[in-house]
Design a protein around this motif. Structure first.
Motif, PDB file in Angstrom:
ATOM      1  N   MET A  64       0.597  36.914  48.043  1.00 48.39           N
ATOM      2  CA  MET A  64       0.477  38.176  47.750  1.00 48.39           C
ATOM      3  C   MET A  64       1.249  39.151  48.531  1.00 48.39           C
ATOM      4  O   MET A  64       1.640  40.214  47.776  1.00 48.39           O
ATOM      5  N   LEU A  65       1.409  38.919  49.973  1.00 48.39           N
ATOM      6  CA  LEU A  65       2.326  39.856  50.417  1.00 48.39           C
ATOM      7  C   LEU A  65       3.724  39.864  50.024  1.00 48.39           C
ATOM      8  O   LEU A  65       4.255  41.148  49.816  1.00 48.39           O
ATOM      9  N   GLY A  71      10.145  41.711  46.486  1.00 49.15           N
ATOM     10  CA  GLY A  71      11.528  41.157  46.976  1.00 49.15           C
ATOM     11  C   GLY A  71      12.053  41.927  48.038  1.00 49.15           C
ATOM     12  O   GLY A  71      13.109  41.318  48.478  1.00 49.15           O
ATOM     13  N   ARG A  72      11.463  42.842  48.654  1.00 49.10           N
ATOM     14  CA  ARG A  72      12.221  43.685  49.704  1.00 49.10           C
ATOM     15  C   ARG A  72      12.074  43.099  50.955  1.00 49.10           C
ATOM     16  O   ARG A  72      10.565  43.176  51.455  1.00 49.10           O
ATOM     17  N   LEU A  73      12.573  42.083  51.412  1.00 48.66           N
ATOM     18  CA  LEU A  73      12.561  41.551  52.684  1.00 48.66           C
ATOM     19  C   LEU A  73      13.578  41.757  53.936  1.00 48.66           C
ATOM     20  O   LEU A  73      14.779  42.000  53.564  1.00 48.66           O
ATOM     21  N   GLU A  74      13.324  41.769  55.027  1.00 50.82           N
ATOM     22  CA  GLU A  74      13.928  41.902  56.175  1.00 50.82           C
ATOM     23  C   GLU A  74      14.564  40.834  56.680  1.00 50.82           C
ATOM     24  O   GLU A  74      14.188  39.301  56.554  1.00 50.82           O
ATOM     25  N   LYS A 196      15.809  35.522  44.657  1.00 46.35           N
ATOM     26  CA  LYS A 196      16.524  36.764  44.426  1.00 46.35           C
ATOM     27  C   LYS A 196      16.570  37.689  45.324  1.00 46.35           C
ATOM     28  O   LYS A 196      17.932  38.282  45.655  1.00 46.35           O
ATOM     29  N   ALA A 197      15.943  37.696  46.192  1.00 46.77           N
ATOM     30  CA  ALA A 197      15.999  38.833  47.351  1.00 46.77           C
ATOM     31  C   ALA A 197      16.879  38.215  48.367  1.00 46.77           C
ATOM     32  O   ALA A 197      17.731  38.988  49.281  1.00 46.77           O
ATOM     33  N   HIS A 198      17.490  36.925  48.411  1.00 44.47           N
ATOM     34  CA  HIS A 198      18.359  36.279  48.929  1.00 44.47           C
ATOM     35  C   HIS A 198      20.019  36.269  48.246  1.00 44.47           C
ATOM     36  O   HIS A 198      20.795  35.845  48.815  1.00 44.47           O
ATOM     37  N   GLY A 199      19.936  37.006  46.900  1.00 44.38           N
ATOM     38  CA  GLY A 199      20.926  36.965  46.305  1.00 44.38           C
ATOM     39  C   GLY A 199      21.170  35.548  45.669  1.00 44.38           C
ATOM     40  O   GLY A 199      22.265  35.225  45.343  1.00 44.38           O
ATOM     41  N   GLY A 200      20.356  34.577  45.584  1.00 47.45           N
ATOM     42  CA  GLY A 200      20.297  33.398  44.943  1.00 47.45           C
ATOM     43  C   GLY A 200      19.332  33.327  43.701  1.00 47.45           C
ATOM     44  O   GLY A 200      19.059  34.274  42.939  1.00 47.45           O
TER      45      GLY A 200
END
Length: 235
Positions: A64-65, A71-74, A196-200
């Protein structure tokens, strides 16, 4: 934005239903632990059941988080071998004394990665636990990490389960699509979002009656990730 808010509302309603049942079950088992009439064997079984339900709840909340973040991940540096060790330890709890043979293979020469370790661990756990459920406690399950080049890591998860119907295979990454009675349909959507957030990217091949293989391609080797970031900043 409107579409995402609508999806969030649907997710909250689904999550409320999915959380309530395992939470009630965990409370029921926990209430029996203090009963002096319960023998040691039952206490151990109840403890395992509570742990199973808590792990399930943790996965649902993590999904959920991640979905809510779109997809905005640190991103930070992490060790690939350490990540796989954590996954291995967590999976041992799920498998228990079942008849599943789990193997984790790391063929990567690079160990320093750049990404969100927590989200990637959740991604791998999602794929592994899905496979475990599909196999119904029996069969072969393999996670393999391979270095495609000096930029990219490919992590594959292959099971000997019943496979996925072709009609379902086309929709498995859609949010809220599920063929399970107790599923939220968020797990694989989150896997896709994290990749996708990691460019993959993530892909799936499956044959009914033979098994399923998911492949997660991640250009997250630390030196490559930093180079791409600096090039993007210059542009």
């Amino acid at each position: 934005q409107k579409k995402h808010l609508s999806a969030m509302g649907e997710m909250v309603a689904s999550m409320a239903h999915q959380v309530r049942t395992p939470l009630s079950t965990a409370i029921l088992y926990a209430s029996q632990l203090s009963n002096p009439a319960v023998d040691t064997e039952k206490r151990q079984r109840f403890s395992r059941k509570i742990l199973e339900r808590l792990h399930y709840l943790e996965r649902q909340v993590n999904d959920m988080l991640v979905f809510a973040k779109e997809g905005r991940l640190e991103m930070a540096a992490f060790s690939l071998s350490s990540l796989l060790d954590k996954v291995n330890i967590a999976m041992r709890d799920y498998i228990g004394s079942g008849n599943v043979q789990l193997s984790l293979i790391n063929h990567c020469s690079e160990d320093l990665m750049q990404g969100n370790e927590h989200a990637l661990q959740g991604t791998l756990m999602n794929l592994l636990t899905n496979a475990l459920e599909a196999m119904q406690g029996r069969g072969m399950l393999c996670l393999k990490a391979e270095q495609c080049d000096n930029q990219t890591v490919e992590i594959s998860i292959k099971d000997s389960g019943p496979g996925i119907e072709p009609a379902h295979l086309q929709r498995i990454f859609e949010p809220f699509f599920t063929t399970r009675v107790n599923g939220t349909g968020l797990g694989l959507a989150v896997v896709d979002s994290v990749a996708k957030a990691h460019g993959g990217r993530v892909s799936c091949q499956s044959e009914v009656g033979v098994g399923t293989e998911f492949k997660v391609l991640l250009p997250c080797i630390s030196s490559t990730f930093k180079t791409n970031l600096s090039m993007g900043a210059s542009a």
